[in-house]
Design a protein around this motif. Sequence first.
Motif, PDB file in Angstrom:
ATOM      1  N   ARG A   1      30.940 -56.382  45.572  1.00 15.42           N
ATOM      2  CA  ARG A   1      30.482 -55.071  45.086  1.00 15.42           C
ATOM      3  C   ARG A   1      29.845 -55.227  43.702  1.00 15.42           C
ATOM      4  NH1 ARG A   1      31.889 -51.623  48.772  1.00 15.42           N
ATOM      5  NH2 ARG A   1      33.941 -51.659  49.763  1.00 15.42           N
ATOM      6  N   ARG A   2      30.416 -56.081  42.907  1.00 17.57           N
ATOM      7  CA  ARG A   2      29.848 -56.382  41.596  1.00 17.57           C
ATOM      8  C   ARG A   2      28.473 -57.069  41.774  1.00 17.57           C
ATOM      9  NH1 ARG A   2      28.268 -55.751  36.709  1.00 17.57           N
ATOM     10  NH2 ARG A   2      28.300 -57.583  35.366  1.00 17.57           N
TER      11      ARG A   2
ATOM     12  N   VAL B   1      35.634 -58.970  48.426  1.00 13.77           N
ATOM     13  CA  VAL B   1      34.849 -57.733  48.565  1.00 13.77           C
ATOM     14  C   VAL B   1      34.601 -57.114  47.183  1.00 13.77           C
ATOM     15  CG1 VAL B   1      34.893 -55.372  49.452  1.00 13.77           C
ATOM     16  CG2 VAL B   1      35.517 -57.285  50.959  1.00 13.77           C
ATOM     17  N   THR B   2      35.613 -57.117  46.339  1.00 10.62           N
ATOM     18  CA  THR B   2      35.439 -56.585  44.979  1.00 10.62           C
ATOM     19  C   THR B   2      34.359 -57.364  44.233  1.00 10.62           C
ATOM     20  OG1 THR B   2      37.781 -55.982  44.955  1.00 10.62           O
ATOM     21  CG2 THR B   2      36.645 -56.019  42.822  1.00 10.62           C
TER      22      THR B   2
ATOM     23  N   LEU C   1      26.530 -56.771  44.288  1.00 12.12           N
ATOM     24  CA  LEU C   1      25.624 -55.762  44.830  1.00 12.12           C
ATOM     25  C   LEU C   1      25.082 -54.880  43.707  1.00 12.12           C
ATOM     26  CD1 LEU C   1      24.551 -54.781  47.559  1.00 12.12           C
ATOM     27  CD2 LEU C   1      26.503 -53.220  47.683  1.00 12.12           C
ATOM     28  N   ALA C   2      25.976 -54.478  42.811  1.00 11.33           N
ATOM     29  CA  ALA C   2      25.552 -53.632  41.691  1.00 11.33           C
ATOM     30  C   ALA C   2      24.527 -54.372  40.828  1.00 11.33           C
ATOM     31  CB  ALA C   2      26.770 -53.241  40.853  1.00 11.33           C
TER      32      ALA C   2
ATOM     33  N   GLU D   1      25.367 -56.728  51.469  1.00 18.61           N
ATOM     34  CA  GLU D   1      25.986 -55.637  52.240  1.00 18.61           C
ATOM     35  C   GLU D   1      26.531 -56.152  53.568  1.00 18.61           C
ATOM     36  OE1 GLU D   1      22.684 -52.965  52.269  1.00 18.61           O
ATOM     37  OE2 GLU D   1      23.377 -51.851  50.495  1.00 18.61           O
TER      38      GLU D   1
ATOM     39  N   ILE E   1      29.747 -58.064  52.924  1.00 16.20           N
ATOM     40  CA  ILE E   1      30.859 -57.132  52.649  1.00 16.20           C
ATOM     41  C   ILE E   1      31.393 -56.561  53.963  1.00 16.20           C
ATOM     42  CG2 ILE E   1      31.457 -54.877  51.658  1.00 16.20           C
ATOM     43  CD1 ILE E   1      29.607 -55.527  49.301  1.00 16.20           C
ATOM     44  N   ARG E   2      30.481 -56.101  54.807  1.00 18.80           N
ATOM     45  CA  ARG E   2      30.920 -55.550  56.103  1.00 18.80           C
ATOM     46  C   ARG E   2      31.666 -56.602  56.920  1.00 18.80           C
ATOM     47  NH1 ARG E   2      25.906 -52.892  56.019  1.00 18.80           N
ATOM     48  NH2 ARG E   2      24.930 -54.503  57.303  1.00 18.80           N
TER      49      ARG E   2
ATOM     50  N   GLN F   1      35.107 -57.127  55.518  1.00 18.25           N
ATOM     51  CA  GLN F   1      35.988 -55.982  55.753  1.00 18.25           C
ATOM     52  C   GLN F   1      36.498 -55.955  57.193  1.00 18.25           C
ATOM     53  OE1 GLN F   1      33.349 -52.957  54.282  1.00 18.25           O
ATOM     54  NE2 GLN F   1      34.545 -52.670  52.398  1.00 18.25           N
TER      55      GLN F   1
END
Lengths: 146, 197
Positions: free
Chosen positions: B186-187, B182-183, B189-190, A136, A139-140, A143
């Motif tokens: 997210r994968r 980022v995509t 993370l899931a 997380e 990602i932040r 971004q």
Amino acid sequence: MTTSWWEPAQGGAGPRPYVDIGGPAGDRDPVAASSATSGVRPYLITQGRARPNDTSLRLEAQVSTTDDGARSLSRLAYERHDIVVLCHDPQSIAELAARLHLHLGVARVLVGDLVEAGLLAVRHPEDARHRVQIIERVIRGLQAIS
Amino acid sequence: MDSKPSADVPVRRPPLPVKIVIAGGFGVGKTTAVAQISETPVLTTEAPITEVAAEVDRTGLVPDKTTTTVALDFGTVAIDDEVKLYLFGTPGQDRFGFMWHDLTVGALGALVIVDTSRLDDCYPAVDYFERTGLPFLVAVNLFDGRLAHELEDVRWALDLSDDTPVVTFDARDRASVRDTLVTLLRRSLAMASATGV
């Protein structure tokens, strides 16, 4: 020696300053250039070992000089000396290898030795327990890049 | 802050390193993508490939043991005041198989960059990531801004599971590389959430 010959040449080196190993020396520092092309077989430096004693040493593990390491510089020579100097600024084994023109495997063996001797400290990547939080954060962070 | 000489500061607390692997065939745009997002100049180091035979199971395709080297390009991104992201670009060829473990252990995920005209270049990487359970994403690099094949064709050709993301991106465009990472995450993370760690 007071000049930091191990530092990358400033300017004019292009985006991949370490890629010209073995080619013409060009505008690179002559000391660095000669050490890059010394012709010493990589595993001579490590006395034939291809793996560090501590095989958990990852390429991205962060290495930094300890107080003992800083005090021991005068006893160290060649690659070991250069590694301990560079690691005043904590960095990964991969970065060390690139900056000192060492094969990754060689850098890893040497770092493993210096850690065992207490001259370097390692910060290993986090284990899986905090994986969700770390992802997380990354990602932040990404971004936020514009 | 990161690159200050440290003569006056004996030892700084090292960052917490994390990494993403960027795989794909030669000339597919790996280093270009790393260079777009890296805050530091892309560094190159050489990894020896002497243990090839041990970890590659496609014996028919593995050459004899050699002592050649493969170049590994990498860059870094300071994520916050503690976390530092490493992006390792590696040629995903069979004969470099031995490096996969060292490269991928502990990685947050992997980006497989493909050129649809040379799709088979990425088979070894896809095979490896599927086998080891590393989260990965297939990114079709849009050379000349054109997509030669539909993404669903790519998914079919690579026999990817439905939850493996397949996207298009432009390795020369910073925002595009960022969004693709980022995509991927997210994968990751899931998958990490699903396993409860």
